[in-house]
Design a protein around this motif. Structure first.
Motif, short mmCIF file in Angstrom:
data_model
loop_
_atom_site.label_atom_id
_atom_site.label_comp_id
_atom_site.label_asym_id
_atom_site.label_seq_id
_atom_site.Cartn_x
_atom_site.Cartn_y
_atom_site.Cartn_z
N UNK A 487 0.73 -1.08 0.15
CA UNK A 487 -0.05 0.09 -0.06
C UNK A 487 0.72 1.16 0.00
N UNK A 488 2.03 1.44 0.92
CA UNK A 488 3.03 2.43 0.59
C UNK A 488 3.34 2.52 -0.78
N UNK A 489 3.82 1.89 -1.52
CA UNK A 489 4.27 1.65 -2.84
C UNK A 489 3.26 2.38 -3.71
N UNK A 490 1.97 1.68 -3.70
CA UNK A 490 1.02 1.89 -4.44
C UNK A 490 0.67 3.57 -4.27
N UNK A 491 0.50 4.23 -2.98
CA UNK A 491 0.32 5.30 -2.77
C UNK A 491 1.57 6.31 -3.41
N UNK A 502 11.06 5.52 -3.19
CA UNK A 502 10.75 4.59 -2.25
C UNK A 502 11.47 3.45 -2.87
N UNK A 503 12.15 2.65 -1.91
CA UNK A 503 12.83 1.35 -2.12
C UNK A 503 12.12 0.30 -1.23
N UNK A 524 6.77 0.59 -11.81
CA UNK A 524 8.06 0.59 -11.63
C UNK A 524 8.42 -0.53 -10.69
N UNK A 525 7.90 -1.58 -10.68
CA UNK A 525 8.19 -2.46 -9.52
C UNK A 525 9.60 -3.15 -9.55
N UNK A 526 10.09 -3.38 -10.66
CA UNK A 526 11.41 -3.92 -10.69
C UNK A 526 12.48 -2.85 -10.50
#
Length: 614
Positions: A487-491, A502-503, A524-526
């Motif tokens: 959820x952190x990354x989605x936001x 964010x990493x 940009x997940x990868x």
């Protein structure tokens, strides 16, 4: 140091998405450039790989409290509270020549043998036997009186005005009944989870298994429909927040216990008057006071008392002894409650947890009243699960309506069981049963309504409280601890810019079977997430990757609004990451160990280092 930070700052703000470094020393892809990486690669001979480091010592030496915690996984405080305190750890065991023993026959059943009690004899005289616990719970039938009851009658105990006429009394009693709740999907309203929040039966919108066949632990994902969640509780679902779940005991276990206690089937769902003399039970966070309410025996045993999560206690064994009609069983149970049986009891209660049903099977002649057992059993406590999505952006159209969804991931916790080999925990077992029912119906093309009794109290947990929209962020997690970071990354990726990158460092066993949410982190997940596997390849743990990414860690924690989050199990992962962060501070900040620990404590105090472990 300033020039190094400036270089890192320039390097990490060159674009809005973190760039791949050109030189790495880690076996997992590096997240940032390290000056020491090139030097190590220049002098290392690739034809002579470094021998793999051993992961376990053949010797365990405890010379300090830290060594005790390293070996046992517990602090000395935890170890002391778990110990019975009888000094049995120093006894030599075996029969003593100055004590007279009497012959005894042990129960001949699998349940008793599974307890692994190391008893070679019971003394003829027992001392310091635990006293019978106080009964605080009383179950009374509901009867309509034919005339005016006495002040000591059941009407008075329910708070009925006995000075009224017969018609008024009958009217008051007619209002006593079960509330209009389906207690097969949610607990009675008196199971107050956390004032002022109330339990809501959230329908399972969808579920799926995140882990593959062969994974050591199964993890399920749930989409819960909270479209109709009651308004006016003043707390919205938050990124990084958590929900509480009031999970019930398994229905088959509840029926088994009532069978063992010889509770007639026609009485199990019949309304009764419950009276308690003190305490919070059957609530969880209610006031300590006497209570009178109407419920059923099944509801109490399903939603209010834990029948499998806690080790046996002397009060429980004492109650079983008091109601054992077999003389040998009674002697054994009293021995476990006496000073002479302290050593055996200590081994018993610090071993694998046994269920109430297992004890009743082991000592089949003991059939205490249900209300007495309810007086001494621990309450069923709510379980908490972090949201694995951005709850402000999760909606889905279905049946012509827009449904608001929250998402969670649940890993099934298993422990040994005397009949089936393994059994699931109260909370995770409930989730697994619901998931398997849903998936089975889905496979058959059927529609099934299944629910999770949840509430959204206690949302100000550390992850939700410290999530902010600005500043670089490093998320370190293992197992299901990685779920809230999704959820952190989605936001973050919705508003990505050069100042709030964010990493993610994700520790797993094997990416083929237990990498959670692969491909579901964003476009940009990868580029933002690195997976560290402990069971494949060279075998690395996430704490080792933290040390490899020392430059990145140091850059983020010293940036304006920079934050480092850690989430996962305390044992192994949590402690290992904490130690790795201390080593990073020692290396990059030129600090000694105590100064490094103080550095991270200060970062924790100001909300830049947030560890949510269990």
């Amino acid at each position: 140091m300033a020039s190094q930070i400036d270089r890192l700052l320039a390097e990490h703000t060159a674009g809005c998405i973190p760039e791949e470094p050109h030189s790495i020393s880690s076996s997992a892809p590096s997240l940032t450039y390290s000056e020491s990486a090139d030097d190590e690669l220049d002098i290392e001979d690739p034809r002579q790989p470094e021998p793999r480091r051993r992961r376990a010592s053949t010797r365990l030496i405890a010379q300090s409290p830290a060594d005790v915690q390293r070996i046992t996984g517990e602090t000395t405080t935890q170890l002391v509270t778990r110990c019975c305190g009888g000094g049995c750890c120093f006894s030599q065991g075996g029969r003593k020549s100055d004590i007279q023993y009497e012959p005894i026959e042990f129960p001949d059943n699998d349940a008793y043998r599974s307890l692994n009690l190391k008893i070679d004899g019971v003394p003829a005289t027992l001392n310091n036997i635990t006293e019978l616990p106080e009964q605080t719970v009383y179950i009374q039938p509901l009867r309509r009186p034919s005339n005016v009851p006495s002040p000591t009658g059941s009407a008075a105990s329910v708070g009925i005005d006995v000075s009224s006429g017969v018609d008024d009394i009958e009217k008051q009693i007619s209002q006593l009944g079960l509330e209009a709740l389906d207690t097969t999907i949610e607990p009675p309203s008196f199971v107050q989870p956390h004032p002022p929040h109330h339990v809501f039966a959230a329908r399972i919108h969808n579920t799926r298994e995140l882990t593959g066949r062969g994974a050591e632990k199964r993890t399920f994902h749930f989409d819960l429909d909270v479209t109709n969640y009651p308004e006016g509780e003043d707390v919205d679902f938050k990124v990084g927040g958590a929900i509480g779940v009031s999970a019930p005991n398994e229905a088959s276990m509840v029926d088994e216990i009532m069978d063992l206690l010889l509770v007639p089937r026609f009485l199990r769902d019949k309304p009764v008057l419950l009276r308690t003399t003190k305490g919070r039970w059957p609530t969880v966070w209610g006031e300590d006071k006497a209570r009178e309410l109407v419920t059923t025996r099944r509801a109490l045993l399903t939603w209010c008392s834990d029948i499998q999560s806690y080790p046996p206690t002397k009060p429980l064994l004492r109650v079983l002894a008091e109601h054992a009609t077999d003389n040998n069983e009674r002697k054994l149970l009293l021995f476990l409650c006496a000073g002479e049986g302290q050593g055996v009891f200590c081994d018993f209660r610090t071993g694998p947890h046994v269920t109430l049903a297992q004890l009743l099977h082991a000592f089949p002649s003991s059939k205490p009243p249900l209300e007495l057992l309810l007086s001494i059993l621990q309450p069923v406590m709510p379980r908490f699960y972090s949201l694995s999505n951005d709850p402000h952006e999760s909606y889905e159209q279905k049946d012509g309506k827009q449904h608001r969804l929250i998402e969670i991931a649940v890993t099934v916790h298993e422990t040994s069981d005397w009949r089936t080999g393994q059994r699931a925990g109260v909370g995770s077992g409930f989730f697994q049963r619901q998931a398997l029912k849903f998936l089975e119906a889905q496979k058959k093309g059927e529609t099934v309504d299944l629910y999770i009794p949840m509430f959204k109290g206690l949302m100000a947990n550390p992850l939700a409280k410290q999530f902010v929209s600005d500043g670089p962020m490093l998320l370190i997690g293992a197992g299901v601890g990685i779920a809230p970071f999704r959820g952190f990354v989605q936001r973050r990726l919705k508003t990505a810019n050069c100042a709030n990158k964010v990493w993610v460092l994700q520790g797993i066993r094997d990416s083929l079977v237990d990498e959670l949410y692969s491909g579901e982190w964003g476009v940009h997940e990868d580029e933002v997430k690195r997976v560290v596997q402990s069971r494949r390849g060279e075998g690395r743990y996430v704490q080792e990757e933290v040390k490899e990414q020392a430059d990145l860690v140091w850059y983020i924690i010293n940036s304006v609004d920079g934050r480092v989050f850690v989430c996962g199990s305390t044992r192994g992962m949590g402690e290992g990451v904490e130690e790795a962060l201390v080593n990073v501070a020692m290396d990059k900040g030129n600090l000694d160990r105590e100064e490094a620990k103080q550095f991270w404590q200060l970062k924790k105090d100001v909300g830049q280092y947030i560890a949510e472990t269990w």
